[in-house]
Design an enzyme around this catalytic site. Sequence first.
Site, short mmCIF file in Angstrom:
data_model
loop_
_atom_site.label_atom_id
_atom_site.label_comp_id
_atom_site.label_asym_id
_atom_site.label_seq_id
_atom_site.Cartn_x
_atom_site.Cartn_y
_atom_site.Cartn_z
N ASP A 35 0.82 -1.21 0.00
CA ASP A 35 0.00 0.00 0.00
C ASP A 35 0.86 1.26 0.00
O ASP A 35 2.05 1.22 0.34
CB ASP A 35 -0.87 0.02 1.26
CG ASP A 35 -2.26 -0.51 0.97
OD1 ASP A 35 -2.51 -0.91 -0.17
OD2 ASP A 35 -3.08 -0.53 1.91
N LYS A 58 -3.90 2.97 -3.38
CA LYS A 58 -4.81 3.83 -4.14
C LYS A 58 -4.01 4.70 -5.09
O LYS A 58 -2.87 5.06 -4.83
CB LYS A 58 -5.59 4.72 -3.18
CG LYS A 58 -6.59 3.95 -2.36
CD LYS A 58 -7.99 4.55 -2.50
CE LYS A 58 -8.99 3.78 -1.67
NZ LYS A 58 -8.95 4.21 -0.26
N MET A 167 -6.71 10.74 8.95
CA MET A 167 -7.24 11.27 7.69
C MET A 167 -7.97 12.60 7.90
O MET A 167 -9.02 12.84 7.31
CB MET A 167 -8.17 10.25 7.03
CG MET A 167 -7.46 8.97 6.63
SD MET A 167 -8.58 7.70 6.04
CE MET A 167 -8.88 6.76 7.52
C1 LIG Z 1 -6.23 4.64 5.71
S1 LIG Z 1 -5.64 5.08 7.31
C2 LIG Z 1 -4.71 3.63 7.69
C3 LIG Z 1 -4.37 3.50 9.15
C4 LIG Z 1 -3.48 2.31 9.43
N1 LIG Z 1 -4.14 1.08 9.12
C5 LIG Z 1 -3.01 2.27 10.88
O1 LIG Z 1 -3.33 1.36 11.64
O2 LIG Z 1 -2.24 3.19 11.24
C6 LIG Z 1 -4.39 6.24 6.87
C7 LIG Z 1 -4.22 7.34 7.89
O3 LIG Z 1 -3.48 6.87 9.02
C8 LIG Z 1 -2.70 7.92 9.56
N2 LIG Z 1 -1.28 7.53 9.48
C9 LIG Z 1 -0.81 6.34 9.13
N3 LIG Z 1 0.55 6.31 9.21
C10 LIG Z 1 0.91 7.54 9.66
C11 LIG Z 1 2.16 8.14 9.96
N4 LIG Z 1 3.32 7.48 9.84
N5 LIG Z 1 2.16 9.43 10.41
C12 LIG Z 1 1.01 10.12 10.54
N6 LIG Z 1 -0.20 9.59 10.27
C13 LIG Z 1 -0.26 8.32 9.84
C14 LIG Z 1 -3.00 9.16 8.71
O4 LIG Z 1 -4.07 9.85 9.32
C15 LIG Z 1 -3.42 8.52 7.40
O5 LIG Z 1 -4.19 9.41 6.62
#
Ligand SMILES: C[S@@+](CC[C@H](N)C(=O)[O-])C[C@H]1O[C@@H](n2cnc3c(N)ncnc32)[C@H](O)[C@@H]1O
Length: 245
Positions: A35, A58, A167
């Site tokens: 991803d 995506k 997000m």
């Molecule tokens: C589709 S969600 C997936 C979340 C993921 N499955 C998790 O458990 O962290 C994606 C969102 O997770 C957050 N996110 C994921 N990794 C991040 C990171 N390294 N730093 C900041 N936000 C993060 C952001 O808000 C991003 O838009």
Amino acid sequence: MPGKVYIVGAGPGDPGLLTLKAIRAIEEADVILYDKLVGDEIIEMIKKMNKKLVYAGKRSCEDGAIRQKEINELMKKYALEGKVVVRLKGGDPFVFGRGGVEAEFLVRENIPFEIIPGVSSINSVPAYAGIPLTHPELSSSILVVTGRDDIEAWKRTPLHGTIVILMGRDTLADICNKLIEAGRDPSTPVAVIEKGTTREQKVIVGNLKNIVKKVREAKIKGATLIVVGEVVRFSNILNGRPQKI
Ligand SMILES: C[S@@+](CC[C@H](N)C(=O)[O-])C[C@H]1O[C@@H](n2cnc3c(N)ncnc32)[C@H](O)[C@@H]1O
């Protein structure tokens, strides 16, 4: 005989947060379907392992449902060729990650699979920014939401304590206004963390009144996690350092 699919959480970006199980599955895999949010350093590490790497995230301006069908078909294609497939996702696959949707598909198609949970951004990104999500004197609850929800819907849940928003980068202004309307003090601290746990991590700290301006000035564009609540005060002391709280 079909092969097997591992639905694997890659953690938030720092390769040190990959689990041992994730590493073993990657080592065993013939194909990795990854991803967008899987950390660059993790992808670099896998490239050195001579695995077939296929981008399965995506693409901008694309219909999510159509893309999801394509990703499902990719998992099926490789599994039916007898391959071991790792479906590698950012954070944890079952946290806003469509891991459940993909697992459902594999059940329907009778393809053997296993879920390997990952370290979610929900707790690890704040931790790397020095923010404990709970604290005996400051917060005893955590509300996790996405900034794409209808913010009005949050009002059905208690809005005290810590709020973690995924997000929410593009709706930050709306989020702050709605939280003030819902009764949170405008001086409530807010942290906006971009690319948390990676070498490019940026932490912007402010409050419900001034964070939007600060974030605009910092030109935040990458994956962003927002923490609202008194616990954010810790980031001033511990900013950028993992835990040791
Ligand atoms: C589709 S969600 C997936 C979340 C993921 N499955 C998790 O458990 O962290 C994606 C969102 O997770 C957050 N996110 C994921 N990794 C991040 C990171 N390294 N730093 C900041 N936000 C993060 C952001 O808000 C991003 O838009």
